[in-house]
Design a protein around this motif. Sequence first.
Motif, mmCIF file in Angstrom:
data_model
loop_
_atom_site.group_PDB
_atom_site.id
_atom_site.type_symbol
_atom_site.label_atom_id
_atom_site.label_comp_id
_atom_site.label_asym_id
_atom_site.label_seq_id
_atom_site.Cartn_x
_atom_site.Cartn_y
_atom_site.Cartn_z
ATOM 1 N N LYS A 112 0.692 -1.093 0.150
ATOM 2 C CA LYS A 112 0.064 0.076 -0.001
ATOM 3 C C LYS A 112 0.936 1.282 -0.095
ATOM 4 O O LYS A 112 1.802 1.146 0.628
ATOM 5 N N ALA A 113 0.707 2.369 -0.765
ATOM 6 C CA ALA A 113 1.333 3.496 -0.862
ATOM 7 C C ALA A 113 0.146 4.626 -0.982
ATOM 8 O O ALA A 113 -0.758 4.729 -1.686
ATOM 9 N N LYS A 221 -2.180 -1.132 -3.755
ATOM 10 C CA LYS A 221 -3.318 -0.207 -3.501
ATOM 11 C C LYS A 221 -2.582 1.161 -3.144
ATOM 12 O O LYS A 221 -1.595 1.340 -2.435
ATOM 13 N N VAL A 222 -3.422 2.244 -3.742
ATOM 14 C CA VAL A 222 -2.722 3.746 -3.601
ATOM 15 C C VAL A 222 -4.036 4.670 -3.144
ATOM 16 O O VAL A 222 -4.965 4.643 -3.473
ATOM 17 N N MET A 223 -3.616 5.215 -2.203
ATOM 18 C CA MET A 223 -4.444 6.572 -1.783
ATOM 19 C C MET A 223 -3.720 7.920 -2.526
ATOM 20 O O MET A 223 -2.816 8.117 -1.715
ATOM 21 N N LEU A 224 -4.300 8.557 -3.199
ATOM 22 C CA LEU A 224 -4.027 9.674 -3.440
ATOM 23 C C LEU A 224 -4.485 11.003 -2.473
ATOM 24 O O LEU A 224 -5.685 11.087 -2.439
ATOM 25 N N MET A 225 -3.613 11.775 -2.096
ATOM 26 C CA MET A 225 -4.236 12.829 -1.131
ATOM 27 C C MET A 225 -3.512 14.160 -1.515
ATOM 28 O O MET A 225 -2.422 14.018 -2.259
ATOM 29 N N ALA A 240 -4.329 13.186 -13.046
ATOM 30 C CA ALA A 240 -3.654 12.300 -14.218
ATOM 31 C C ALA A 240 -3.706 10.772 -13.524
ATOM 32 O O ALA A 240 -3.679 9.725 -14.193
ATOM 33 N N LEU A 241 -3.085 10.808 -12.418
ATOM 34 C CA LEU A 241 -2.839 9.339 -11.429
ATOM 35 C C LEU A 241 -4.198 8.853 -11.334
ATOM 36 O O LEU A 241 -4.276 7.521 -11.446
ATOM 37 N N ALA A 242 -5.099 9.576 -10.944
ATOM 38 C CA ALA A 242 -6.361 8.877 -10.423
ATOM 39 C C ALA A 242 -6.975 8.307 -11.638
ATOM 40 O O ALA A 242 -7.700 7.176 -11.528
ATOM 41 N N LYS A 243 -6.649 8.770 -12.980
ATOM 42 C CA LYS A 243 -7.343 8.203 -14.173
ATOM 43 C C LYS A 243 -6.407 6.889 -14.612
ATOM 44 O O LYS A 243 -6.885 5.829 -15.052
ATOM 45 N N ILE A 244 -5.094 7.045 -14.101
ATOM 46 C CA ILE A 244 -4.196 5.868 -14.673
ATOM 47 C C ILE A 244 -4.067 4.628 -13.651
ATOM 48 O O ILE A 244 -3.763 3.616 -13.984
ATOM 49 N N LEU A 245 -4.152 4.900 -12.426
ATOM 50 C CA LEU A 245 -3.756 3.957 -11.556
ATOM 51 C C LEU A 245 -5.040 3.039 -11.252
ATOM 52 O O LEU A 245 -6.048 3.501 -11.002
ATOM 53 N N HIS A 247 -5.887 0.594 -8.840
ATOM 54 C CA HIS A 247 -6.189 0.247 -7.501
ATOM 55 C C HIS A 247 -6.049 1.715 -6.719
ATOM 56 O O HIS A 247 -5.686 1.514 -5.553
ATOM 57 N N ALA A 248 -6.423 2.792 -7.033
ATOM 58 C CA ALA A 248 -6.337 3.994 -6.320
ATOM 59 C C ALA A 248 -7.621 4.700 -6.005
ATOM 60 O O ALA A 248 -8.594 4.555 -6.507
#
Length: 281
Positions: A112-113, A221-225, A240-245, A247-248
Amino acid sequence: MYTHFISSKDGTLIGYRQIGHGPGLVIVHGTMESSLSHIELAESLAESFTVFLPDRRGRGLSGPYRKDHSIQREVEDLEAVLTQTGSHYVFGISAGALICLEAALQLPFIHKAALFDPPLIINGSVSGDFMARYDKEVAEGDLTAALVTAMLGGQMGPPIFNFFPRWLLKTFTKAMMAREEKNAKKDDVTMSLLAPTIHYDFNLSFELEDKYESYEAIHAKVMLMGASKSPNYFKIALDALAKILPHAKRIEFTGLHHGATGNTNRGGKPEKVAQELMRFF
């Protein structure tokens, strides 16, 4: 709190602090920060996690940068800490988020990141034109001017600062640096010590510019903050990351700014950030 050391792949010594009990969580600090910048956040997490706070190269407990520094060196430093501590969770802040992002792509044992305001440059979302002036000012030993240049170029100050003359910003910054040096404790990593490290952190953003699509291969698994008052280029990166990852999930801290994760004496709200990290990890 305990202090440990580990040698990275190229032999550079990486020091880190440890507090708490439970699964290992490594917090990777950002620009103009050190391991001490997130002590309060670590304390808020310590009842549920063993928190590790490495000093990135050029700061505090760790060895110096090398001329061939790159994102790969940063990943190797993080890998050394993860391997020694047996940790599978990472939380990266700003430039530290770039490191954790790249590490999650390369290291399958990151499960997890959490990433706070990664400064990925998307379609020229922020310019690096200021770096030549910043590097010149550092080389001349004018760290006050260099900090002002970096603050304006990285859009890190309040928007009103854009309307202030440089001499006034330098006066504010010089006074702040002098006050910090006067009150600094033995292990503190002051602004004057951190100023030259900005060069390396911004270069990480330039190295990864427009390469975000490769992160589609991340399995962790990624949480974007992010924070609602952070500069817009951080929001562009998170979009951009929300569209590509694959499991975010994403959250935004309303009313907070880019320093939200840090200690309260620097304007941070570590308890609010800790609550979301507890839920995710």
